[in-house]
Design a protein around this motif. Sequence first.
Motif, PDB file in Angstrom:
ATOM      1  N   GLN A 143       0.829  -1.194   0.000  1.00  0.00           N
ATOM      2  CA  GLN A 143       0.000   0.000   0.000  1.00  0.00           C
ATOM      3  C   GLN A 143       0.870   1.252   0.000  1.00  0.00           C
ATOM      4  O   GLN A 143       1.951   1.280   0.578  1.00  0.00           O
ATOM      5  CB  GLN A 143      -0.907   0.027   1.240  1.00  0.00           C
ATOM      6  N   VAL A 144       0.374   2.253  -0.667  1.00  0.00           N
ATOM      7  CA  VAL A 144       1.049   3.543  -0.728  1.00  0.00           C
ATOM      8  C   VAL A 144       0.095   4.587  -0.171  1.00  0.00           C
ATOM      9  O   VAL A 144      -1.066   4.641  -0.568  1.00  0.00           O
ATOM     10  CB  VAL A 144       1.434   3.900  -2.171  1.00  0.00           C
ATOM     11  N   GLN A 145       0.592   5.386   0.730  1.00  0.00           N
ATOM     12  CA  GLN A 145      -0.199   6.507   1.244  1.00  0.00           C
ATOM     13  C   GLN A 145       0.357   7.803   0.678  1.00  0.00           C
ATOM     14  O   GLN A 145       1.580   8.007   0.655  1.00  0.00           O
ATOM     15  CB  GLN A 145      -0.166   6.556   2.771  1.00  0.00           C
ATOM     16  N   LEU A 146      -0.529   8.662   0.228  1.00  0.00           N
ATOM     17  CA  LEU A 146      -0.148   9.938  -0.377  1.00  0.00           C
ATOM     18  C   LEU A 146      -0.870  11.071   0.337  1.00  0.00           C
ATOM     19  O   LEU A 146      -2.088  10.991   0.540  1.00  0.00           O
ATOM     20  CB  LEU A 146      -0.506   9.948  -1.860  1.00  0.00           C
ATOM     21  N   VAL A 147      -0.128  12.115   0.702  1.00  0.00           N
ATOM     22  CA  VAL A 147      -0.719  13.257   1.386  1.00  0.00           C
ATOM     23  C   VAL A 147      -0.262  14.539   0.693  1.00  0.00           C
ATOM     24  O   VAL A 147       0.938  14.844   0.675  1.00  0.00           O
ATOM     25  CB  VAL A 147      -0.327  13.301   2.870  1.00  0.00           C
ATOM     26  N   GLU A 148      -1.226  15.275   0.142  1.00  0.00           N
ATOM     27  CA  GLU A 148      -0.921  16.526  -0.541  1.00  0.00           C
ATOM     28  C   GLU A 148      -0.944  17.698   0.432  1.00  0.00           C
ATOM     29  O   GLU A 148      -1.654  17.669   1.444  1.00  0.00           O
ATOM     30  CB  GLU A 148      -1.924  16.813  -1.662  1.00  0.00           C
ATOM     31  N   SER A 149      -0.192  18.733   0.088  1.00  0.00           N
ATOM     32  CA  SER A 149      -0.213  19.993   0.833  1.00  0.00           C
ATOM     33  C   SER A 149       0.242  21.108  -0.088  1.00  0.00           C
ATOM     34  O   SER A 149       0.716  20.842  -1.203  1.00  0.00           O
ATOM     35  CB  SER A 149       0.701  19.910   2.063  1.00  0.00           C
ATOM     36  N   GLY A 150       0.088  22.339   0.368  1.00  0.00           N
ATOM     37  CA  GLY A 150       0.596  23.472  -0.383  1.00  0.00           C
ATOM     38  C   GLY A 150      -0.445  24.273  -1.134  1.00  0.00           C
ATOM     39  O   GLY A 150      -0.123  25.303  -1.740  1.00  0.00           O
ATOM     40  N   GLY A 151      -1.684  23.812  -1.134  1.00  0.00           N
ATOM     41  CA  GLY A 151      -2.723  24.575  -1.802  1.00  0.00           C
ATOM     42  C   GLY A 151      -3.024  25.869  -1.077  1.00  0.00           C
ATOM     43  O   GLY A 151      -2.541  26.108   0.029  1.00  0.00           O
ATOM     44  N   GLY A 152      -3.820  26.718  -1.718  1.00  0.00           N
ATOM     45  CA  GLY A 152      -4.177  27.988  -1.103  1.00  0.00           C
ATOM     46  C   GLY A 152      -4.850  28.896  -2.090  1.00  0.00           C
ATOM     47  O   GLY A 152      -5.241  28.468  -3.188  1.00  0.00           O
ATOM     48  N   SER A 153      -4.984  30.151  -1.705  1.00  0.00           N
ATOM     49  CA  SER A 153      -5.611  31.164  -2.551  1.00  0.00           C
ATOM     50  C   SER A 153      -4.560  32.151  -3.014  1.00  0.00           C
ATOM     51  O   SER A 153      -3.802  32.676  -2.193  1.00  0.00           O
ATOM     52  CB  SER A 153      -6.696  31.897  -1.767  1.00  0.00           C
ATOM     53  N   VAL A 154      -4.532  32.402  -4.324  1.00  0.00           N
ATOM     54  CA  VAL A 154      -3.588  33.361  -4.892  1.00  0.00           C
ATOM     55  C   VAL A 154      -4.309  34.182  -5.948  1.00  0.00           C
ATOM     56  O   VAL A 154      -5.381  33.803  -6.421  1.00  0.00           O
ATOM     57  CB  VAL A 154      -2.360  32.677  -5.536  1.00  0.00           C
TER      58      VAL A 154
ATOM     59  N   GLY B 198       4.840  10.762   0.094  1.00  0.00           N
ATOM     60  CA  GLY B 198       4.508   9.356  -0.008  1.00  0.00           C
ATOM     61  C   GLY B 198       5.060   8.564   1.162  1.00  0.00           C
ATOM     62  O   GLY B 198       6.137   8.864   1.676  1.00  0.00           O
ATOM     63  N   SER B 199       4.307   7.558   1.589  1.00  0.00           N
ATOM     64  CA  SER B 199       4.759   6.671   2.651  1.00  0.00           C
ATOM     65  C   SER B 199       4.222   5.270   2.379  1.00  0.00           C
ATOM     66  O   SER B 199       3.438   5.059   1.457  1.00  0.00           O
ATOM     67  CB  SER B 199       4.297   7.171   4.020  1.00  0.00           C
ATOM     68  N   GLY B 200       4.655   4.336   3.195  1.00  0.00           N
ATOM     69  CA  GLY B 200       4.238   2.958   2.969  1.00  0.00           C
ATOM     70  C   GLY B 200       5.154   2.296   1.954  1.00  0.00           C
ATOM     71  O   GLY B 200       6.357   2.491   1.971  1.00  0.00           O
ATOM     72  N   ASP B 201       4.590   1.536   1.070  1.00  0.00           N
ATOM     73  CA  ASP B 201       5.352   0.824   0.047  1.00  0.00           C
ATOM     74  C   ASP B 201       5.679   1.775  -1.099  1.00  0.00           C
ATOM     75  O   ASP B 201       5.145   1.658  -2.206  1.00  0.00           O
ATOM     76  CB  ASP B 201       4.558  -0.378  -0.456  1.00  0.00           C
TER      77      ASP B 201
ATOM     78  N   THR C 290      -8.308   6.104 -14.080  1.00  0.00           N
ATOM     79  CA  THR C 290      -8.542   4.698 -13.720  1.00  0.00           C
ATOM     80  C   THR C 290      -7.268   3.864 -13.710  1.00  0.00           C
ATOM     81  O   THR C 290      -7.262   2.755 -13.198  1.00  0.00           O
ATOM     82  CB  THR C 290      -9.562   4.072 -14.676  1.00  0.00           C
ATOM     83  N   ARG C 291      -6.197   4.403 -14.259  1.00  0.00           N
ATOM     84  CA  ARG C 291      -4.933   3.663 -14.286  1.00  0.00           C
ATOM     85  C   ARG C 291      -4.169   3.743 -12.970  1.00  0.00           C
ATOM     86  O   ARG C 291      -3.162   3.082 -12.797  1.00  0.00           O
ATOM     87  CB  ARG C 291      -4.039   4.184 -15.419  1.00  0.00           C
ATOM     88  N   TYR C 292      -4.649   4.586 -12.044  1.00  0.00           N
ATOM     89  CA  TYR C 292      -3.911   4.833 -10.798  1.00  0.00           C
ATOM     90  C   TYR C 292      -4.665   4.257  -9.600  1.00  0.00           C
ATOM     91  O   TYR C 292      -5.768   4.706  -9.279  1.00  0.00           O
ATOM     92  CB  TYR C 292      -3.707   6.339 -10.595  1.00  0.00           C
ATOM     93  N   PRO C 293      -4.073   3.324  -8.901  1.00  0.00           N
ATOM     94  CA  PRO C 293      -4.751   2.748  -7.729  1.00  0.00           C
ATOM     95  C   PRO C 293      -4.564   3.556  -6.444  1.00  0.00           C
ATOM     96  O   PRO C 293      -5.313   3.367  -5.480  1.00  0.00           O
ATOM     97  CB  PRO C 293      -4.081   1.380  -7.589  1.00  0.00           C
ATOM     98  N   TYR C 294      -3.558   4.420  -6.427  1.00  0.00           N
ATOM     99  CA  TYR C 294      -3.251   5.151  -5.194  1.00  0.00           C
ATOM    100  C   TYR C 294      -3.496   6.641  -5.385  1.00  0.00           C
ATOM    101  O   TYR C 294      -2.999   7.238  -6.351  1.00  0.00           O
ATOM    102  CB  TYR C 294      -1.794   4.916  -4.784  1.00  0.00           C
TER     103      TYR C 294
END
Length: 125
Positions: free
Chosen positions: A1-12, A24-27, A110-114
């Motif tokens: 399993q792969v865990q993905l966490v996004e950050s950095g968004g905002g208003s500009v 990314g973390s996990g496998d 659909t090609r991306y499981p994570y």
Amino acid sequence: QVQLVESGGGSVQTGGSLRLSCAGSGDSASARCMAWFRQAPGKEREGVATRDWYGGATYADSVKGRFTISKDDANNTLYLQMNSLKPDDSAMYFCAARLERFCSDGYSPTRYPYWGQGTQVIVSS
């Protein structure tokens, strides 16, 4: 399993810049092809940029010349540098990963499981 966490968004404002991160973390060895997608309200999820295992990058025509995808392998973090932002860039941005080393059909969700949970980008005029 792969865990993905996004950050950095905002208003500009129009013309501004943001840098999105996807930790990314996990496998992480399974995250060989990675990509950024975005989805605006009422619209389908669309591919923005891809990066394959060898560092090759592709970009959607709408962002070419303004966005740059990169990856820090030591920290398992994918980035999206966004410059010259426009109101049409406003959307929820997601990072995605898959096992294949090359990102064939890279803009098909659909090609991306994570997937990560997304980070919001708002560009005002």
